[in-house]
Design an enzyme around this catalytic site. Structure first.
Site, mmCIF file in Angstrom:
data_model
loop_
_atom_site.group_PDB
_atom_site.id
_atom_site.type_symbol
_atom_site.label_atom_id
_atom_site.label_comp_id
_atom_site.label_asym_id
_atom_site.label_seq_id
_atom_site.Cartn_x
_atom_site.Cartn_y
_atom_site.Cartn_z
ATOM 1 N N ASN A 180 25.724 -12.951 122.367
ATOM 2 C CA ASN A 180 25.391 -11.989 123.432
ATOM 3 C C ASN A 180 25.185 -10.578 122.873
ATOM 4 O O ASN A 180 24.249 -9.866 123.277
ATOM 5 C CB ASN A 180 26.512 -11.943 124.480
ATOM 6 C CG ASN A 180 26.545 -13.199 125.331
ATOM 7 O OD1 ASN A 180 25.523 -13.861 125.515
ATOM 8 N ND2 ASN A 180 27.719 -13.548 125.834
ATOM 9 N N VAL B 141 32.851 -9.982 126.395
ATOM 10 C CA VAL B 141 31.502 -10.112 125.833
ATOM 11 C C VAL B 141 31.098 -11.569 125.583
ATOM 12 O O VAL B 141 29.944 -11.833 125.233
ATOM 13 C CB VAL B 141 31.310 -9.281 124.543
ATOM 14 C CG1 VAL B 141 31.496 -7.800 124.821
ATOM 15 C CG2 VAL B 141 32.224 -9.749 123.413
ATOM 16 N N ASP C 184 35.841 -3.791 126.586
ATOM 17 C CA ASP C 184 37.004 -4.586 126.184
ATOM 18 C C ASP C 184 37.448 -5.406 127.393
ATOM 19 O O ASP C 184 37.358 -4.928 128.524
ATOM 20 C CB ASP C 184 38.141 -3.636 125.731
ATOM 21 C CG ASP C 184 39.109 -4.295 124.773
ATOM 22 O OD1 ASP C 184 39.729 -5.294 125.165
ATOM 23 O OD2 ASP C 184 39.245 -3.801 123.643
ATOM 24 N N GLY D 202 43.557 -5.925 123.583
ATOM 25 C CA GLY D 202 43.395 -4.465 123.608
ATOM 26 C C GLY D 202 44.280 -3.859 124.675
ATOM 27 O O GLY D 202 44.875 -4.575 125.487
ATOM 28 N N ARG E 69 51.815 -9.531 113.263
ATOM 29 C CA ARG E 69 51.457 -9.391 111.849
ATOM 30 C C ARG E 69 52.634 -8.821 111.058
ATOM 31 O O ARG E 69 53.589 -8.300 111.616
ATOM 32 C CB ARG E 69 50.221 -8.504 111.706
ATOM 33 C CG ARG E 69 48.970 -9.287 112.031
ATOM 34 C CD ARG E 69 47.728 -8.482 111.809
ATOM 35 N NE ARG E 69 47.369 -7.770 113.008
ATOM 36 C CZ ARG E 69 46.121 -7.408 113.295
ATOM 37 N NH1 ARG E 69 45.138 -7.711 112.479
ATOM 38 N NH2 ARG E 69 45.851 -6.759 114.398
ATOM 39 N N TYR F 271 39.742 -18.910 114.174
ATOM 40 C CA TYR F 271 39.311 -17.546 113.831
ATOM 41 C C TYR F 271 38.330 -17.594 112.663
ATOM 42 O O TYR F 271 37.243 -17.024 112.725
ATOM 43 C CB TYR F 271 40.545 -16.715 113.471
ATOM 44 C CG TYR F 271 40.276 -15.256 113.193
ATOM 45 C CD1 TYR F 271 39.780 -14.412 114.183
ATOM 46 C CD2 TYR F 271 40.560 -14.706 111.949
ATOM 47 C CE1 TYR F 271 39.573 -13.058 113.929
ATOM 48 C CE2 TYR F 271 40.358 -13.353 111.696
ATOM 49 C CZ TYR F 271 39.869 -12.531 112.684
ATOM 50 O OH TYR F 271 39.667 -11.191 112.438
HETATM 51 N N1 UDP Z 1 54.511 -12.565 107.397
HETATM 52 C C1 UDP Z 1 55.867 -12.591 107.191
HETATM 53 N N2 UDP Z 1 56.695 -12.258 108.218
HETATM 54 C C2 UDP Z 1 56.230 -11.870 109.446
HETATM 55 C C3 UDP Z 1 54.824 -11.819 109.655
HETATM 56 C C4 UDP Z 1 54.002 -12.177 108.612
HETATM 57 O O1 UDP Z 1 56.343 -12.926 106.085
HETATM 58 O O2 UDP Z 1 57.063 -11.569 110.325
HETATM 59 C C5 UDP Z 1 53.617 -12.943 106.290
HETATM 60 C C6 UDP Z 1 52.566 -13.995 106.628
HETATM 61 O O3 UDP Z 1 53.088 -15.296 106.440
HETATM 62 C C7 UDP Z 1 51.481 -13.667 105.625
HETATM 63 C C8 UDP Z 1 51.580 -12.156 105.458
HETATM 64 O O4 UDP Z 1 52.879 -11.804 105.921
HETATM 65 O O5 UDP Z 1 51.716 -14.289 104.396
HETATM 66 C C9 UDP Z 1 50.540 -11.383 106.246
HETATM 67 O O6 UDP Z 1 50.544 -11.890 107.540
HETATM 68 P P1 UDP Z 1 49.761 -11.219 108.733
HETATM 69 O O7 UDP Z 1 50.146 -11.972 109.966
HETATM 70 O O8 UDP Z 1 50.010 -9.763 108.710
HETATM 71 O O9 UDP Z 1 48.231 -11.422 108.439
HETATM 72 P P2 UDP Z 1 47.346 -12.382 107.507
HETATM 73 O O10 UDP Z 1 47.141 -11.605 106.263
HETATM 74 O O11 UDP Z 1 48.079 -13.658 107.229
HETATM 75 O O12 UDP Z 1 46.123 -12.602 108.302
#
Ligand code: UDP
Length: 312
Positions: free
Chosen positions: A99, A57, A32, A37, A186, A145
């Site tokens: 890699n 990596v 890592d 991480g 998230r 991504y």
């Molecule tokens: N989301 C939200 N409030 C937050 C963070 C995320 O309403 O504080 C929403 C985001 O817009 C998405 C969903 O929750 O629709 C899931 O977001 P996350 O960032 O967890 O991952 P994603 O599934 O979008 O990759």
């Protein structure tokens, strides 16, 4: 003793994989660069069969000794993280995967790529089966991504077809559990942190967008089954129980007995409106389906957040 390299092994999912593979009797090398991480995630591991190597990596990987398996989990994986690190995200998905594949080929190891439901983009087919090619904006903020992972899938299949490499591809849908970073941005970590601090929960858009949340132990079990299967075509792993983000925010308010309330904030660009895995293939090929109920998984995650917040 089988020897396994786990890239991204100090991350959320990677560290659970380290625990799981050690419990299966493997010798584990955890690699890592700690961009997202954290050594705290592996600090509890005392096994003599475990080694940590700090390395990115995306640069050439020099590793002595035999290798039987590689679990390639290195990458920023939360939208906030890959917006903050767009170039490293593109590099680890492309150069990093190249890699890792080169190393797997040199060592004669099987390689499993952590791919993602993001390769389906903002899907026009619901739920998403592996046969769906997706609806991705290559130049939007999430493109760094999504496209890196799509390239990673393509080069992994090319190594399988052209070099005969034993390659597997798991498409991981939203996963949660202990060791998620409090500030990874998230939905579940944000809502939990906000709720436990008595702050308001930030729901993006009207909260009508859906996700399907899988507890990390279920995911890890599925990853192991795929790794040790004979399957080389992508397999979705995720929990098919779908809910709106608004429902998740309301549930977290209830479960934490928080004094916070809901506030609405602008929806991020290209935020997928619907997401639910079609796990027919995982059921058939791996005899896998999630076991941990949301109440149970969320309770363990809330306990982890409470403990971690008390320490920080
Ligand atoms: N989301 C939200 N409030 C937050 C963070 C995320 O309403 O504080 C929403 C985001 O817009 C998405 C969903 O929750 O629709 C899931 O977001 P996350 O960032 O967890 O991952 P994603 O599934 O979008 O990759």
């Amino acid at each position: 003793m089988a020897r396994t390299l786990i890239t991204g092994g100090a991350g959320f999912v990677g560290s659970h994989l380290c625990d799981y593979m050690l419990a299966k009797g493997h010798e584990v090398v955890c690699m890592d660069n700690l961009i997202t991480g954290n050594l705290d995630n592996i600090a509890h591991i005392k096994s003599a069969a475990f080694a940590f190597v700090e390395h990115n990596v995306s640069n050439y990987i020099d590793l002595d000794g035999p290798l039987d398996y590689i679990l390639h989990f290195a990458s920023p994986a939360s939208p906030v993280d890959y917006l903050e690190h767009p170039i490293p995200t593109l590099k680890v998905g492309s150069l990093g995967t190249h890699n890792v594949l080169g190393l797997a080929k040199a060592k004669g190891a099987a390689m499993l790529l952590a791919s993602t439901s993001e390769i389906y983009g903002d899907p026009l087919v619901h739920p998403q089966p592996e046969s769906y090619w997706g609806n991705v904006n290559p130049v939007g903020p999430r493109g760094v991504y999504d496209e890196a992972k799509r390239f990673a899938e393509a080069i992994t299949m090319a190594y399988h077809r052209f070099h005969g490499l034993d390659a597997k591809i798991v498409r991981i849908f939203n996963t949660y559990g202990p060791r998620m970073r409090l500030n990874d941005g998230r939905a579940i970590p944000n809502f939990l942190r906000q709720a436990l601090e008595g702050e308001d929960l930030t729901v993006y858009g009207d909260g009508g967008q859906t996700r399907s949340f899988c507890y990390v132990s279920d995911l890890v079990e599925g990853v192991y089954r795929l790794l040790t299967s004979g399957e080389n075509y992508p397999v979705n792993l995720g929990n098919p129980v779908e809910m709106t983000i608004l429902e998740m925010a309301e549930k977290i308010l209830r479960d934490t007995q928080s004094s916070g309330k809901l506030v609405f904030a602008p929806i991020p660009e290209d935020d997928p409106k619907l997401r639910r895995p079609d796990i027919t293939r995982a059921k058939e090929i791996l005899q896998w389906e999630p076991k941990v109920k949301l109440d149970e998984g969320l309770k363990a995650t809330i306990d982890y957040f409470k403990k971690t917040m008390a320490l920080s």
